[in-house]
Design a protein around this motif. Structure first.
Motif, PDB file in Angstrom:
ATOM      1  N   ARG A 237       0.826  -1.200   0.000  1.00 20.18           N
ATOM      2  CA  ARG A 237       0.000   0.000   0.000  1.00 20.18           C
ATOM      3  C   ARG A 237       0.861   1.251   0.000  1.00 20.18           C
ATOM      4  NH1 ARG A 237      -5.377  -1.198   3.553  1.00 20.18           N
ATOM      5  NH2 ARG A 237      -5.969   0.739   2.537  1.00 20.18           N
ATOM      6  N   GLY A 238       0.267   2.336  -0.503  1.00 24.61           N
ATOM      7  CA  GLY A 238       0.932   3.624  -0.470  1.00 24.61           C
ATOM      8  C   GLY A 238       0.582   4.393   0.792  1.00 24.61           C
ATOM      9  N   GLU A 263      -4.676  11.237  -4.703  1.00 22.39           N
ATOM     10  CA  GLU A 263      -5.308  10.503  -5.794  1.00 22.39           C
ATOM     11  C   GLU A 263      -5.961   9.232  -5.269  1.00 22.39           C
ATOM     12  OE1 GLU A 263      -1.700   7.680  -7.507  1.00 22.39           O
ATOM     13  OE2 GLU A 263      -2.440   9.336  -8.745  1.00 22.39           O
ATOM     14  N   TYR A 264      -6.897   8.704  -6.038  1.00 19.20           N
ATOM     15  CA  TYR A 264      -7.627   7.506  -5.638  1.00 19.20           C
ATOM     16  C   TYR A 264      -6.968   6.269  -6.236  1.00 19.20           C
ATOM     17  CZ  TYR A 264     -11.582   4.421  -4.642  1.00 19.20           C
ATOM     18  OH  TYR A 264     -12.382   3.415  -4.172  1.00 19.20           O
ATOM     19  N   ASP A 265      -6.636   5.307  -5.380  1.00 19.01           N
ATOM     20  CA  ASP A 265      -6.042   4.045  -5.824  1.00 19.01           C
ATOM     21  C   ASP A 265      -7.162   3.029  -6.001  1.00 19.01           C
ATOM     22  OD1 ASP A 265      -4.855   1.397  -5.794  1.00 19.01           O
ATOM     23  OD2 ASP A 265      -2.993   2.375  -5.172  1.00 19.01           O
ATOM     24  N   GLN A 272      -4.779   8.145  -1.612  1.00 17.49           N
ATOM     25  CA  GLN A 272      -3.382   8.147  -1.205  1.00 17.49           C
ATOM     26  C   GLN A 272      -2.689   9.421  -1.666  1.00 17.49           C
ATOM     27  OE1 GLN A 272      -2.674   3.303  -1.217  1.00 17.49           O
ATOM     28  NE2 GLN A 272      -1.753   4.523  -2.822  1.00 17.49           N
ATOM     29  N   ILE A 273      -1.594   9.743  -0.986  1.00 15.57           N
ATOM     30  CA  ILE A 273      -0.811  10.941  -1.299  1.00 15.57           C
ATOM     31  C   ILE A 273       0.289  10.570  -2.272  1.00 15.57           C
ATOM     32  CG2 ILE A 273       0.616  12.790  -0.334  1.00 15.57           C
ATOM     33  CD1 ILE A 273      -0.765  12.316   2.347  1.00 15.57           C
ATOM     34  N   ILE A 274       0.505  11.406  -3.273  1.00 15.30           N
ATOM     35  CA  ILE A 274       1.621  11.218  -4.194  1.00 15.30           C
ATOM     36  C   ILE A 274       2.461  12.493  -4.195  1.00 15.30           C
ATOM     37  CG2 ILE A 274       0.411   9.581  -5.663  1.00 15.30           C
ATOM     38  CD1 ILE A 274      -0.090  11.900  -7.627  1.00 15.30           C
TER      39      ILE A 274
END
Length: 434
Positions: A237-238, A263-265, A272-274
């Motif tokens: 997971r991120g 963004e949505y995984d 999650q954060i990118i």
């Protein structure tokens, strides 16, 4: 007697009657029913779809298995340990249309069993009464998420396990092991029990035997290594948007950083954060968690080896270990706040004055959690400054809980040494005087 004196005389008995009424089991059970009815209503009708995971994801998994399409955790890796499927499947007993209501009813029954064990059948002690009222207040403060996730199954199991730990460690070990095979976090409570209890060999034996039995049944059902799939699923997971470790990146979004976003995984079904450094931070959470658990565990070992009683150190050790799991977790889902209930209830049931500070801090964590999810969750996804500030404050409260837990453990390990030193000095003085 003056009019004022008459009023004061009449008010005093009324206050006493109110206190006696609130001190009884009838008041506690009435409050239990009211709180759970309110939580059920919020789950079904509150904005933000708080029961979303239950109505969409859990129901989908159980229907796939019921139709013979896919047994998640057996035919394919799963994000949860295998026993999580039991309450999900049980909630399908009255059909898909009644799945959300059945789920909420099941969670209420589990909480009710734990609540009955907490207040007991004999004379209701003041400490148990305080713990019971706090738990109800905590549930109300936490809001719909208190019942709306799989974690709601593990909390009553963990709570009863901790309450029985001192006198019935084998039963406690069984309950905590079952809870761990529903959601991993109660393993921290098992570790605390092993550290502090003199019958730790029995605890380990029960936990190991039960785990082998669960894995054996899954292997016979054809799971293969999928029974351990939750380990790999979590590792991949991120950095989830609610995770405390993600707060610095959220503030970067607030400040207008163009290369950081939420963004949505679709694989994990989470936001999650990118951004720069996010993957590195996410990869470091597991070793950071291991180091944190090791450090807290060593402080607990110190206290136990110096003769601190189980009742003095089990609750703060369990609390500190749970908070480490929450702080060093790249997921950070709002339902994780439910984990705080078990160690705090144990602490209040054994030493309410000593546990006043963590009880207040945990209550504030619950309030902030409910504000963030489900009501302001959209604002958090948009990195609204107010929502990010709430998440920051919640993370700071968790840090304060960890500091309190470690400090309490350290003091528990020092008290026996201090008493022994005072006794030695007193004995030396008597010899000299003689």
């Amino acid at each position: 007697m003056t009019a004022r004196g008459g009023r004061e005389a009449s008010v005093a008995p009324n206050r006493g009657a109110v206190r006696r009424a609130l001190a009884g089991r009838a008041a506690l059970w009435t409050a239990f029913a009211a709180v759970h009815a309110a939580l059920a209503w919020l789950n079904l009708f509150a904005p933000g779809w708080p029961l979303g995971d239950v109505e969409s994801v859990y129901l989908m998994w159980t229907q796939q298995a019921a139709n013979g399409w896919l047994r998640i955790g057996i035919d394919a890796p799963w994000v949860y340990p295998i026993l999580a499927f039991a309450p999900m499947t049980a909630s399908l007993a009255f059909g898909a249309a009644w799945y959300p209501v059945t789920w909420l009813g099941l969670m209420t029954v589990l909480d009710g069993i734990a609540f009955a064990i907490l207040i007991g059948q004999r004379r209701l002690s003041r400490t148990r009464r305080v713990a019971a009222w706090w738990w109800l207040a905590f549930l109300a403060a936490l809001g719909p998420i208190a019942l709306g996730r799989i974690d709601a199954v593990t909390v009553p199991l963990a709570l009863v396990g901790l309450l029985l730990a001192a006198g019935r460690p084998r039963v406690a070990a069984a309950l905590l092991t079952i809870a761990t095979w529903v959601k991993v976090w109660p393993a921290a409570l098992l570790a605390a029990l092993v550290i502090v209890h003199r019958r730790r060999v029995e605890v380990v034996t029960v936990a190991a035997a039960l785990s082998v039995g669960i894995v054996g049944v899954c292997l016979l059902a054809g799971s293969g290594l999928n029974v351990f799939g939750f380990i790999g699923q979590q590792a991949g997971r991120g950095l989830q948007v609610e995770a405390p470790i993600g707060v610095p990146w959220l503030w970067q979004i607030v400040s207008g950083a163009p290369d950081v976003a939420v963004e949505y995984d679709r694989d994990i079904l989470t936001y999650q954060i990118i951004g720069p450094g996010v993957e590195t931070a996410a990869s470091l959470t597991t070793p950071a968690m291991a180091l944190g658990i090791l450090a807290v565990g060593l402080v607990g070992v110190r206290a136990a080896r110096r003769g601190a009683p189980v009742g003095r150190i089990l609750a703060p050790l369990a609390l500190a270990l749970v908070v480490v799991l929450m702080l060093a977790n790249k997921v950070g889902s709002p339902q994780f706040a439910t984990w705080l209930a078990a160690p705090v209830v144990l602490g209040l049931a054994t030493a309410p004055r000593r546990f006043t500070v963590p009880a207040v801090l945990a209550g504030l964590v619950a309030v902030f959690t409910q504000l963030i999810y489900p009501y302001w969750y959209g604002w958090l996804l948009a990195a609204s400054p107010g929502s990010v500030l709430l998440l920051t404050a919640k993370s700071a409260l968790l840090v304060a809980l960890l500091v309190w837990g470690i400090r309490s453990l350290w003091q528990a390990g020092s008290e026996r040494v201090d008493r022994a030193a005072r006794g030695l000095r007193a004995g030396t003085t008597r010899i000299q005087e003689a």
